[in-house]
Motif scaffolding. Sequence first.
Motif, PDB file in Angstrom:
ATOM      1  N   VAL A  36       0.861  -1.181   0.000  1.00 35.42           N
ATOM      2  CA  VAL A  36       0.000   0.000   0.000  1.00 35.42           C
ATOM      3  C   VAL A  36       0.897   1.231   0.000  1.00 35.42           C
ATOM      4  O   VAL A  36       1.670   1.446   0.933  1.00 35.42           O
ATOM      5  CB  VAL A  36      -0.951   0.002   1.218  1.00 35.42           C
ATOM      6  N   MET A  37       0.783   2.012  -1.051  1.00 35.75           N
ATOM      7  CA  MET A  37       1.597   3.205  -1.235  1.00 35.75           C
ATOM      8  C   MET A  37       0.764   4.456  -0.964  1.00 35.75           C
ATOM      9  O   MET A  37      -0.356   4.577  -1.456  1.00 35.75           O
ATOM     10  CB  MET A  37       2.129   3.279  -2.673  1.00 35.75           C
ATOM     11  N   SER A  38       1.316   5.384  -0.213  1.00 43.16           N
ATOM     12  CA  SER A  38       0.604   6.624   0.083  1.00 43.16           C
ATOM     13  C   SER A  38       0.352   7.461  -1.161  1.00 43.16           C
ATOM     14  O   SER A  38      -0.660   8.145  -1.259  1.00 43.16           O
ATOM     15  CB  SER A  38       1.395   7.477   1.082  1.00 43.16           C
ATOM     16  N   TYR A  39       1.301   7.424  -2.098  1.00 40.53           N
ATOM     17  CA  TYR A  39       1.211   8.280  -3.275  1.00 40.53           C
ATOM     18  C   TYR A  39       0.909   7.447  -4.508  1.00 40.53           C
ATOM     19  O   TYR A  39       0.779   6.232  -4.438  1.00 40.53           O
ATOM     20  CB  TYR A  39       2.508   9.066  -3.451  1.00 40.53           C
ATOM     21  N   GLY A  40       0.846   8.101  -5.651  1.00 37.41           N
ATOM     22  CA  GLY A  40       0.554   7.428  -6.907  1.00 37.41           C
ATOM     23  C   GLY A  40       1.799   6.811  -7.522  1.00 37.41           C
ATOM     24  O   GLY A  40       2.929   7.086  -7.104  1.00 37.41           O
ATOM     25  N   GLU A  44       8.626   9.429  -7.791  1.00 36.85           N
ATOM     26  CA  GLU A  44       9.936   8.779  -7.782  1.00 36.85           C
ATOM     27  C   GLU A  44      10.112   7.882  -6.556  1.00 36.85           C
ATOM     28  O   GLU A  44      10.618   6.763  -6.682  1.00 36.85           O
ATOM     29  CB  GLU A  44      11.047   9.828  -7.832  1.00 36.85           C
ATOM     30  N   PHE A  45       9.694   8.343  -5.389  1.00 36.22           N
ATOM     31  CA  PHE A  45       9.826   7.531  -4.178  1.00 36.22           C
ATOM     32  C   PHE A  45       9.075   6.208  -4.337  1.00 36.22           C
ATOM     33  O   PHE A  45       9.590   5.139  -4.005  1.00 36.22           O
ATOM     34  CB  PHE A  45       9.301   8.292  -2.959  1.00 36.22           C
ATOM     35  N   VAL A  46       7.873   6.258  -4.867  1.00 36.44           N
ATOM     36  CA  VAL A  46       7.069   5.051  -5.065  1.00 36.44           C
ATOM     37  C   VAL A  46       7.764   4.118  -6.055  1.00 36.44           C
ATOM     38  O   VAL A  46       7.822   2.908  -5.847  1.00 36.44           O
ATOM     39  CB  VAL A  46       5.647   5.415  -5.542  1.00 36.44           C
ATOM     40  N   GLN A  47       8.312   4.671  -7.112  1.00 33.82           N
ATOM     41  CA  GLN A  47       9.021   3.860  -8.098  1.00 33.82           C
ATOM     42  C   GLN A  47      10.248   3.189  -7.479  1.00 33.82           C
ATOM     43  O   GLN A  47      10.524   2.020  -7.762  1.00 33.82           O
ATOM     44  CB  GLN A  47       9.413   4.719  -9.302  1.00 33.82           C
ATOM     45  N   GLU A  48      10.970   3.917  -6.611  1.00 35.62           N
ATOM     46  CA  GLU A  48      12.136   3.332  -5.942  1.00 35.62           C
ATOM     47  C   GLU A  48      11.721   2.203  -5.006  1.00 35.62           C
ATOM     48  O   GLU A  48      12.369   1.154  -4.949  1.00 35.62           O
ATOM     49  CB  GLU A  48      12.898   4.410  -5.175  1.00 35.62           C
ATOM     50  N   VAL A  49      10.650   2.420  -4.269  1.00 36.36           N
ATOM     51  CA  VAL A  49      10.164   1.380  -3.353  1.00 36.36           C
ATOM     52  C   VAL A  49       9.700   0.163  -4.145  1.00 36.36           C
ATOM     53  O   VAL A  49      10.035  -0.973  -3.795  1.00 36.36           O
ATOM     54  CB  VAL A  49       9.053   1.923  -2.434  1.00 36.36           C
ATOM     55  N   ARG A  50       8.951   0.384  -5.219  1.00 33.61           N
ATOM     56  CA  ARG A  50       8.505  -0.735  -6.061  1.00 33.61           C
ATOM     57  C   ARG A  50       9.693  -1.518  -6.606  1.00 33.61           C
ATOM     58  O   ARG A  50       9.678  -2.749  -6.620  1.00 33.61           O
ATOM     59  CB  ARG A  50       7.663  -0.236  -7.238  1.00 33.61           C
ATOM     60  N   ILE A  97       3.196  -4.446   2.982  1.00 39.28           N
ATOM     61  CA  ILE A  97       4.187  -3.383   3.000  1.00 39.28           C
ATOM     62  C   ILE A  97       3.408  -2.080   2.899  1.00 39.28           C
ATOM     63  O   ILE A  97       2.576  -1.922   1.998  1.00 39.28           O
ATOM     64  CB  ILE A  97       5.178  -3.508   1.829  1.00 39.28           C
ATOM     65  N   ALA A  98       3.640  -1.165   3.838  1.00 39.21           N
ATOM     66  CA  ALA A  98       2.934   0.115   3.847  1.00 39.21           C
ATOM     67  C   ALA A  98       3.959   1.235   3.760  1.00 39.21           C
ATOM     68  O   ALA A  98       4.751   1.431   4.676  1.00 39.21           O
ATOM     69  CB  ALA A  98       2.092   0.246   5.113  1.00 39.21           C
ATOM     70  N   ALA A  99       3.946   1.947   2.629  1.00 41.01           N
ATOM     71  CA  ALA A  99       4.958   2.957   2.366  1.00 41.01           C
ATOM     72  C   ALA A  99       4.448   4.358   2.653  1.00 41.01           C
ATOM     73  O   ALA A  99       3.437   4.777   2.100  1.00 41.01           O
ATOM     74  CB  ALA A  99       5.428   2.859   0.917  1.00 41.01           C
ATOM     75  N   ASP A 100       5.148   5.049   3.511  1.00 42.83           N
ATOM     76  CA  ASP A 100       4.976   6.451   3.843  1.00 42.83           C
ATOM     77  C   ASP A 100       3.919   6.646   4.936  1.00 42.83           C
ATOM     78  O   ASP A 100       3.219   5.714   5.342  1.00 42.83           O
ATOM     79  CB  ASP A 100       4.665   7.278   2.591  1.00 42.83           C
TER      80      ASP A 100
END
Length: 172
Positions: A36-40, A44-50, A97-100
């Motif tokens: 679960v990602m906070s952003y879309g 860039e942060f989401v892409q790095e985490v993915r 996994i919960a990001a941000d």
Amino acid sequence: MKIKNVGGVIVGLALLLFLAELVPAADKAMYNVLAVMSYGPDYEFVQEVRHGIASALSDTCRIEYVYLDTKKNIAGGPQKAKAAFELFQTLRPDGVIAADDNAQSMFVVPYLKDKVKTPVMLCGVNADLEKYGYPAPNVSGILERLHIAETIAFARQLVPSIETVNGISTRR
């Protein structure tokens, strides 16, 4: 939010801890993971985490992603978090996994923390853990900090045998 060299190290450490949580379920051929990602997906942060998740888990896990997209639509976050919980109930993942921070406040705290046994790995959290009522029996992870020293100190508390930490940056 800008993350330079720290992002990959944080995700790597978080995923190592997450994998340790999945060891008891070793009899399964593939694990189901809900991220679960906070952003879309365009951030860039989401892409790095993915990328970090895929590099560590893609051989052993089926990963389902949910984007709360709270950077563009904070008001719609709680409804998307509710939908993420409905997916959680259907998918019955082996781990989350919960990001941000918004993933914590809108998804983990109201739906998972102290309510399910499913391990939850957080990453990219800026706030102090007390804001979300952590620690919790089913929630662990690595906080996002500008300096890596705190993350290394925390990792050494969890795994005292750590002697060396390496980091590689692809940024210039």
